[in-house]
Design a protein around this motif. Sequence first.
Motif: not given
Length: 414
Positions: A53-65, A127-136
């Motif tokens: 995964a790569y990203g460029c541009g604005n990440s002020h809200l942590g869009q790419f960590g 912004t500094t970690s990810v969490q998996r989506c959960r359903v149900g």
Amino acid sequence: GRGRLGQRGVWSVVDSSNVEAVRWGREFSTPPRVAQLSVGKDFTVFVVGGGVAYGCGNSHLGQFGTAPAPSRSCSTPRQIPELRTRVWRCAAGSDYSLWIVGDDRAVVGLGANDHGQLGTGDYRPRTTSVQRCRVGLEDGDGIGAELVGVTRIAAGVNHALAVAGGRLYAWGARKHGQLGVYVPKQRAVPLLVGREPIPCPSTGRAGCSLDGYTVVDCAAGDGFSLAVDADGGVHATGTNRASAMGISYPPWCVTQLQRFQRVPIGDEDARWAVDINERFDLDEADALWSRGPRHERVVSVACGMVHAICRTADGRVYTWGGVYRTDHLALGHGPRDDDDETNPINSARLVTHLGNVVHVAAGGTRDGAASSLIVRADGAVLAASNEPNIFSAGAASYRGHLLGRFFELRPAIP
């Protein structure tokens, strides 16, 4: 296109009408193979090589960590350290990004989460970690099963969609019914579409046009959602502002049925849908679609803020929506005569003289910019837009001819 925050990934932070090659870091001796990319409001995310995964541009809200720390933005792609497992696909929303990761193809997100668009069960940004989506489960009610086996994801302005096991899941904002099910508040966990826990009070029913179909693709815009089934049918839910849903309602109409409805694509579809607007019994309206085969078989769909584009199995293209602020110029049909009632743009229209199309994409901003992109089998990229800066300097004398039509993009560097 626009590059003020580095979203073009070319070092420069100015807007440009030239097509330029993305500048990659020193870790690459040659430009890497990009498997997929997606563009958000002012940032771009990439899946590179075997799933990085790569990203460029604005990440002020942590869009790419933390990739661009400490500046919170970067003008060339940087690897996202929070995504250490294999990445399969990406999707960029207004201020957040979603990713399909791992061998089990789970969904994780980064960035804004004020509407629950990351699907983590809460409304805290990541912004500094990810969490998996959960359903149900409802928001904050224990821990549900992870959303795995995902094949497609889509990120709208503040809601998201995913396809897993041939079923559609939705979460995030629900004000306009863009989740396709009735829920009393926005959802911070994915909800299975077609299995509503609460019947919609306005219709008294829990079904939708996706019931019984296998979903293969999805797209999300500003307050509306699109889905494609395995038989080639297109379905839409949400607001029909600017005719974004393509369901032949007036372009100023906002429908809040909160259920997916069939979108007429092609002459055969239009024939069955001719009097749907006059039918208040939704079961009767849905029955119109079972009286004969559809004329077109759609295989993929994409949408901008208020317009959409789809590709058929035989490589043809239909577009609809975007009838305010001259967004219809992004539909590829040329300038519109408002007195022309023979070809309404509040429903899907075939883009003539186009064939052998293998990919479609759409984008736009809330200030009125809109564009559509097409990739042909020969590798040519064509664009239609209402943004005047997209026209290259060499085509300045042809702007009148190109206005509202698809034209071939030319790279600045051969």
